[in-house]
Design an enzyme around this catalytic site. Structure first.
Site, short mmCIF file in Angstrom:
data_model
loop_
_atom_site.label_atom_id
_atom_site.label_comp_id
_atom_site.label_asym_id
_atom_site.label_seq_id
_atom_site.Cartn_x
_atom_site.Cartn_y
_atom_site.Cartn_z
N LYS A 65 4.19 3.28 22.93
CA LYS A 65 5.38 3.99 22.43
C LYS A 65 6.20 2.99 21.60
CE LYS A 65 5.50 8.15 24.62
NZ LYS A 65 6.30 9.31 24.95
N TYR B 159 -12.81 -7.07 12.69
CA TYR B 159 -14.04 -7.71 12.20
C TYR B 159 -14.06 -9.22 12.44
CZ TYR B 159 -10.89 -8.39 8.24
OH TYR B 159 -9.80 -8.70 7.46
N LYS C 266 0.82 -1.22 0.00
CA LYS C 266 0.00 0.00 0.00
C LYS C 266 0.85 1.27 0.00
CE LYS C 266 -3.89 -1.76 2.72
NZ LYS C 266 -4.74 -1.41 3.88
N ALA D 69 -4.83 1.04 9.50
CA ALA D 69 -6.27 1.30 9.63
C ALA D 69 -6.50 2.55 10.47
CB ALA D 69 -6.96 0.10 10.27
N ALA E 254 -2.25 3.52 15.75
CA ALA E 254 -1.59 4.45 14.82
C ALA E 254 -1.01 3.70 13.63
CB ALA E 254 -0.50 5.23 15.56
P1 NAD Z 1 -1.07 -2.34 11.92
O1 NAD Z 1 -0.14 -3.49 12.11
O2 NAD Z 1 -0.78 -1.35 10.84
O3 NAD Z 1 -1.18 -1.54 13.31
C1 NAD Z 1 -1.25 -2.22 14.53
C2 NAD Z 1 -1.65 -1.26 15.63
O4 NAD Z 1 -1.97 -2.03 16.81
C3 NAD Z 1 -0.55 -0.29 16.05
O5 NAD Z 1 -1.11 0.95 16.38
C4 NAD Z 1 0.04 -0.96 17.30
O6 NAD Z 1 0.66 -0.03 18.16
C5 NAD Z 1 -1.23 -1.51 17.91
N1 NAD Z 1 -0.99 -2.62 18.85
C6 NAD Z 1 -0.51 -3.85 18.58
N2 NAD Z 1 -0.43 -4.59 19.71
C7 NAD Z 1 -0.84 -3.79 20.73
C8 NAD Z 1 -0.99 -3.96 22.15
N3 NAD Z 1 -0.71 -5.12 22.75
N4 NAD Z 1 -1.47 -2.92 22.88
C9 NAD Z 1 -1.79 -1.74 22.28
N5 NAD Z 1 -1.67 -1.53 20.96
C10 NAD Z 1 -1.21 -2.53 20.19
O7 NAD Z 1 -2.52 -3.00 11.73
P2 NAD Z 1 -3.71 -2.47 10.81
O8 NAD Z 1 -3.55 -2.96 9.44
O9 NAD Z 1 -3.89 -1.01 11.04
O10 NAD Z 1 -4.95 -3.27 11.45
C11 NAD Z 1 -5.49 -2.92 12.72
C12 NAD Z 1 -6.83 -3.60 12.88
O11 NAD Z 1 -7.77 -3.03 11.96
C13 NAD Z 1 -6.80 -5.10 12.60
O12 NAD Z 1 -7.60 -5.76 13.54
C14 NAD Z 1 -7.45 -5.22 11.22
O13 NAD Z 1 -8.13 -6.45 11.06
C15 NAD Z 1 -8.44 -4.08 11.27
N6 NAD Z 1 -8.83 -3.58 9.95
C16 NAD Z 1 -10.15 -3.62 9.66
C17 NAD Z 1 -10.59 -3.19 8.45
C18 NAD Z 1 -12.06 -3.26 8.17
O14 NAD Z 1 -12.46 -3.02 7.02
N7 NAD Z 1 -12.88 -3.55 9.17
C19 NAD Z 1 -9.70 -2.67 7.50
C20 NAD Z 1 -8.34 -2.63 7.84
C21 NAD Z 1 -7.92 -3.10 9.07
#
Ligand code: NAD
Length: 291
Positions: A159, A236, A73, A137, A134
């Protein structure tokens, strides 16, 4: 014999890896057939190194539109000719259109999220929001909230490596959406988190916490929930996370991530072909074929 695909059929495609599990080909091909549109949608398993050649192919083969998924992406946003305003701020794109050789990148995760809120009766304009996360998504959601006129976007994250990204989002939004107050805090700062949630209209989990197989995990203590708070999740799978179950028990309105996924697909379809996606018909088709 396949009757739909002819010598004139144009291609749309998904690029990334892995893509074998993707529901996009089934959803878009069903919709093209339903709407009598002469397109076919295929998924291609490609990595970041292959992306310059992917863009040559999009141009050479006149691939009309499509999607980018992880991990391509960000590089896709560097290779397109133009970016939508949201994609420019996010620095990534998950959808593209090719208009006479000019490729425009879009980001629709955030649009899918706010569309799903609207479908559940919540409009973000003028609202105070708290976003946990952050990553990809979370950033798309934060940018869309600001673009659509949220009053506040208060970001909480560990952090970790993503924290810096939140700081970047804050400074980009200060420039592009100055009327929206954006703050970035450590999610482990319980006092600031509690104060922010006590003063917001909606709290959104956009982290991976609560996602299968860690269904028992949540970032919010249930004592933070009150009846007039809206609690939304981007996760989801499961459809109802522990956070949502506990919020519902406390009387909050809850909004899950499944609707975001569908609304994002519908937003893509509109960008691709300028029509509303036949979502209800596709859901019916899926239900009939799962029996
Ligand atoms: P990513 O890997 O880019 O980001 C992960 C995030 O989770 C970071 O902010 C990280 O700091 C945080 N994190 C991880 N472990 C943690 C913990 N133990 N405590 C606190 N924070 C923690 O992931 P992403 O691609 O942004 O996906 C995030 C979520 O969004 C996933 O569950 C994904 O399935 C969901 N998502 C849903 C849709 C949808 O259409 N519903 C679309 C995209 C992503």
């Amino acid at each position: 014999m396949e009757k739909r695909i002819s010598g004139r059929t144009k291609l749309m495609a998904l690029f990334g890896t892995p893509v074998g599990h993707s529901g996009s080909p089934a959803m878009y091909n069903f919709s093209f057939q339903h709407d009598d549109l002469d397109y076919a949608y295929m998924a291609f398993d490609v990595n970041v190194d292959q992306m310059p050649k992917v863009f040559e192919s999009i141009r050479e083969l006149d691939i009309k539109a499509g999607n980018f998924t992880m991990p391509v992406k960000n590089i896709a946003a560097e290779l397109v000719d133009k970016l939508s305003p949201a994609a420019e701020i996010v620095g990534a794109c998950n959808a593209f259109v090719n208009e006479n050789g000019v490729i425009t990148g879009h980001v629709t995760d955030g649009i899918g999220f706010t569309e799903n809120l609207r479908a559940n009766g919540f409009d973000v304009e003028g609202k105070k929001t708290v976003v946990l996360g952050a990553g990809g998504a979370a950033t798309a959601v934060q940018v869309q909230l600001a673009i659509e006129g949220a009053k506040e976007v208060r970001i909480f994250n560990l952090k970790d490596n993503f924290f810096e990204r939140a700081e970047e989002t804050k400074s980009k939004l200060a420039n592009k959406c100055p009327e929206c107050l954006v703050t970035v805090e450590d999610i482990l700062d319980k006092v600031k988190l509690e104060e922010a949630i006590n003063n917001c209209d909606i709290v959104i989990n956009a982290t991976t916490v609560g996602m299968k197989p860690n269904n028992d995990k949540t970032l919010l203590d249930k004592s933070l929930f009150r009846k007039d708070l809206v609690v939304a999740d981007t996760v989801y799978d499961p459809e109802k996370t522990r956070m949502l179950i506990e919020a519902e028990e406390a009387g909050c309105k809850i909004i899950g991530g499944k609707g975001m996924l569908l609304c994002q697909g519908a937003a893509n379809y509109e960008i691709f072909v300028g029509k509303k996606m036949p979502l209800d018909e596709f859901a019916k088709f899926q239900a009939e074929n799962q029996r």
